[in-house]
Scaffold this active site. Structure first.
Site, PDB file in Angstrom:
ATOM      1  N   HIS A 194      23.402  13.525 -30.754  1.00  0.00           N
ATOM      2  CA  HIS A 194      23.524  12.130 -31.171  1.00  0.00           C
ATOM      3  C   HIS A 194      22.262  11.707 -31.922  1.00  0.00           C
ATOM      4  O   HIS A 194      21.203  12.316 -31.777  1.00  0.00           O
ATOM      5  CB  HIS A 194      23.717  11.227 -29.953  1.00  0.00           C
ATOM      6  CG  HIS A 194      25.046  11.384 -29.300  1.00  0.00           C
ATOM      7  ND1 HIS A 194      25.532  10.455 -28.417  1.00  0.00           N
ATOM      8  CD2 HIS A 194      26.006  12.347 -29.390  1.00  0.00           C
ATOM      9  CE1 HIS A 194      26.718  10.831 -27.991  1.00  0.00           C
ATOM     10  NE2 HIS A 194      27.028  11.990 -28.562  1.00  0.00           N
TER      11      HIS A 194
ATOM     12  N   GLU B 136      20.130   9.217 -31.626  1.00  0.00           N
ATOM     13  CA  GLU B 136      18.949   8.877 -30.823  1.00  0.00           C
ATOM     14  C   GLU B 136      18.298  10.131 -30.256  1.00  0.00           C
ATOM     15  O   GLU B 136      17.072  10.250 -30.256  1.00  0.00           O
ATOM     16  CB  GLU B 136      19.337   7.928 -29.674  1.00  0.00           C
ATOM     17  CG  GLU B 136      19.879   6.607 -30.143  1.00  0.00           C
ATOM     18  CD  GLU B 136      21.390   6.565 -30.320  1.00  0.00           C
ATOM     19  OE1 GLU B 136      21.953   5.467 -30.332  1.00  0.00           O
ATOM     20  OE2 GLU B 136      22.024   7.639 -30.469  1.00  0.00           O
TER      21      GLU B 136
END
Length: 148
Positions: free
Chosen positions: A51, A53
């Protein structure tokens, strides 16, 4: 808003390259400079943990040669999923800014909100079974390494 727009640019780059979903993130240091960028790479890497992040956290930790991002701030295009939220907390990032919500992500088919609901006990996405095992407990009893 300028930093959030940088996260949007990162997301657009990932979408253009067909790396993954429309998610981007940046991390800035205490001087307000961008130290890391990340976009969703789930499809490219065939990795459900890739992902935006997480990718930004990994890059920031490498660049800064640390596992502790205290003082850094994260900007992300969407409210972090529970996995990313946990990684943000583990990295000691205390402030995040986001532009869309997990409900927005659900509306286009992502399951972030479903996972939040699972954590609350509101669905059966996963069957969890605790097994009693002395060896597992001994791992914790005998661990004398660094806590983080």
């Amino acid at each position: 808003m300028e930093m959030l727009e940088e996260a949007v640019k990162e997301a657009l780059e990932g979408v253009k390259n067909k790396d993954g979903g429309p998610f981007g993130a940046i991390i800035i240091n205490t001087e307000g400079k961008i130290v890391a960028r990340g976009h969703n790479r789930v499809l490219r890497d065939k990795d459900p943990t890739a992902h935006a992040e997480i990718m930004a956290i990994r890059e920031a930790c490498k660049k800064l040669d640390t596992k502790d991002l205290t003082g850094c701030v994260l900007y992300t295009t969407c409210e972090p999923c529970p996995m990313c939220l946990s990684a943000i907390i583990w990295a000691n990032i205390k402030t995040i800014y986001y532009g869309s919500t997990r409900k927005d992500a659900k509306e286009i088919g992502f399951k972030d909100d479903d996972i939040y609901e699972f954590i609350k006990g509101n669905n059966d996405l996963l069957k969890e079974i605790k097994l009693e095992n002395k060896s597992c407990k001994d791992l914790f009893i005998n661990y004398d390494g660094e806590r983080y």
